[in-house]
Design an enzyme around this catalytic site. Structure first.
Site, PDB file in Angstrom:
ATOM      1  N   ASN A  92       0.881  -1.179   0.000  1.00  7.11           N
ATOM      2  CA  ASN A  92       0.000   0.000   0.000  1.00  7.11           C
ATOM      3  C   ASN A  92       0.915   1.225   0.000  1.00  7.11           C
ATOM      4  OD1 ASN A  92      -1.828   2.030   0.442  1.00  7.11           O
ATOM      5  ND2 ASN A  92      -2.317   1.431   2.543  1.00  7.11           N
ATOM      6  N   TRP A  93       1.038   1.830  -1.170  1.00  6.80           N
ATOM      7  CA  TRP A  93       1.964   2.964  -1.284  1.00  6.80           C
ATOM      8  C   TRP A  93       1.471   4.201  -0.535  1.00  6.80           C
ATOM      9  CZ3 TRP A  93       2.986   3.008  -7.325  1.00  6.80           C
ATOM     10  CH2 TRP A  93       3.775   1.900  -7.646  1.00  6.80           C
ATOM     11  N   LYS A  94       0.196   4.202  -0.170  1.00  3.80           N
ATOM     12  CA  LYS A  94      -0.427   5.394   0.418  1.00  3.80           C
ATOM     13  C   LYS A  94      -0.208   6.574  -0.543  1.00  3.80           C
ATOM     14  CE  LYS A  94      -0.077   3.222   4.865  1.00  3.80           C
ATOM     15  NZ  LYS A  94       0.069   3.292   6.299  1.00  3.80           N
ATOM     16  N   HIS A  99      -9.359   1.384   5.512  1.00  2.81           N
ATOM     17  CA  HIS A  99      -8.042   1.559   6.149  1.00  2.81           C
ATOM     18  C   HIS A  99      -8.204   2.522   7.324  1.00  2.81           C
ATOM     19  CE1 HIS A  99      -3.894   2.644   6.857  1.00  2.81           C
ATOM     20  NE2 HIS A  99      -3.541   1.569   6.167  1.00  2.81           N
ATOM     21  N   GLU A 102      -6.492   4.913   8.277  1.00  2.00           N
ATOM     22  CA  GLU A 102      -6.251   6.326   7.927  1.00  2.00           C
ATOM     23  C   GLU A 102      -7.494   6.937   7.288  1.00  2.00           C
ATOM     24  OE1 GLU A 102      -2.697   5.596   5.685  1.00  2.00           O
ATOM     25  OE2 GLU A 102      -1.671   5.028   7.541  1.00  2.00           O
ATOM     26  N   GLU A 149      -4.857  -4.754  11.173  1.00  2.10           N
ATOM     27  CA  GLU A 149      -3.808  -3.745  11.337  1.00  2.10           C
ATOM     28  C   GLU A 149      -4.011  -2.989  12.647  1.00  2.10           C
ATOM     29  OE1 GLU A 149      -2.150  -2.603   7.189  1.00  2.10           O
ATOM     30  OE2 GLU A 149      -3.705  -1.200   7.752  1.00  2.10           O
ATOM     31  N   GLY A 178       3.120   2.407  10.692  1.00  2.86           N
ATOM     32  CA  GLY A 178       4.081   3.479  10.421  1.00  2.86           C
ATOM     33  C   GLY A 178       4.870   3.915  11.642  1.00  2.86           C
ATOM     34  N   SER A 222       3.993  -2.021  10.231  1.00  2.00           N
ATOM     35  CA  SER A 222       5.461  -2.073  10.294  1.00  2.00           C
ATOM     36  C   SER A 222       6.044  -3.428   9.868  1.00  2.00           C
ATOM     37  CB  SER A 222       5.956  -1.680  11.691  1.00  2.00           C
ATOM     38  OG  SER A 222       5.554  -0.345  11.986  1.00  2.00           O
ATOM     39  N   GLY A 275       2.829  -0.953   4.225  1.00  3.76           N
ATOM     40  CA  GLY A 275       2.943   0.434   3.793  1.00  3.76           C
ATOM     41  C   GLY A 275       4.385   0.771   3.442  1.00  3.76           C
TER      42      GLY A 275
END
Ligand SMILES: O=C[C@H](O)COP(=O)(O)O
Length: 252
Positions: A9-11, A95, A97, A167, A173, A213, A234
């Site tokens: 997931n490149w975000k 997600h 976020e 998650e 992160g 992570s 990520g």
């Protein structure tokens, strides 16, 4: 045996040239084992090009979000049909976020999960607890409630195909990974929740990923656990070399 599913997931990272260079390298070097599925979840502007470049390869392309409606006056949004039309095969839904910054709720997650299947997209549904919830021993109840609401109203076949990504928010992160035991305990609980809703046979087929992570140095230990079937990654998925190492781990 369930196959391992490694989703990057490149975000909100990369520009077009970087995205294309990454996918060229990954298409060239990704292992072609039936034991692992490699997915790259990229920002919307890159999806057309990435889907074109991966056509006929083992690498799949996913989106990081979408709207649940088919079309309409939703300025700035992207519909499920637009994604599947491009050759996108997966979509990340709920997600943390998006739940935190974009008002995603269990209700919209459920609508999006249904919309994904209506457009032949495989949903990767994210669930997970905050640090406060973990410290208050609310992890299992919270995750159970998120999973139940996400799959509400799906057919058994659709539940079988849903990918669930556990998650823990405190591990995203932050460099803090849940221990493989902690992660497996929650993934096993999710499988029990699926079993209670459907059947043991279905629960045994559902792919449950861990995210938070994950990196080449810790993925082997996580994937060795009985109920962890892959990873949603990520930071460590943004560079091709690291992403390829993660996918390679899925073949071991
Ligand atoms: O979608 C991926 C997760 O948010 C994990 O991100 P991270 O690997 O950078 O911790």
């Amino acid at each position: 045996m369930r196959k391992k599913v490694i989703a990057g997931n490149w975000k909100m990272n990369k520009v077009s040239s970087e995205a294309n260079e990454f996918i060229d390298e990954v298409v060239e070097k990704a292992p072609t084992s039936d034991d692992v599925e490699a997915i790259v979840c990229a920002p919307f502007p890159f999806l057309a090009s990435l889907a074109e470049k991966t056509k006929g390869t083992t690498v799949k392309i996913g989106a990081q979000n979408m709207h649940f409606e088919d079309s309409g006056a939703f300025t700035g949004e992207v519909s499920p049909g637009m994604l599947s039309d491009l050759g996108v095969t997966h979509v990340v839904i709920g997600h943390s976020e998006r739940r935190e910054h974009f008002a995603e709720t269990d209700e919209t997650v459920n609508k999006k999960t249904h919309a994904a299947f209506n457009h032949k997209l495989t949903p990767i549904v994210c669930v997970g607890e905050t640090l406060e919830q973990r410290e208050a021993n609310e992890t299992m109840n919270h995750v159970e409630s998120q999973v139940k609401k996400a799959v509400e109203g799906l057919s058994d076949e659709q539940v079988t195909e849903t990918i669930i990504a556990y998650e823990p928010i405190w591990a995203i992160g932050t460099g803090k990974t849940a221990s493989s035991e902690e992660a497996n305990e929650v993934c096993a609980h999710i499988r029990q929740v699926i079993k209670a809703i459907t059947s043991e046979e279905i629960a045994e087929q559902v792919v449950i990923q861990y995210g938070g992570s994950v990196k080449p140095a810790n993925i082997d230990e996580l994937l060795a656990k009985s109920d962890i079937d892959g990873a949603l990654v990520g930071g460590a998925s943004v560079e091709a070399e690291s992403y390829l190492q993660l996918v390679e781990a899925g073949t071991r």
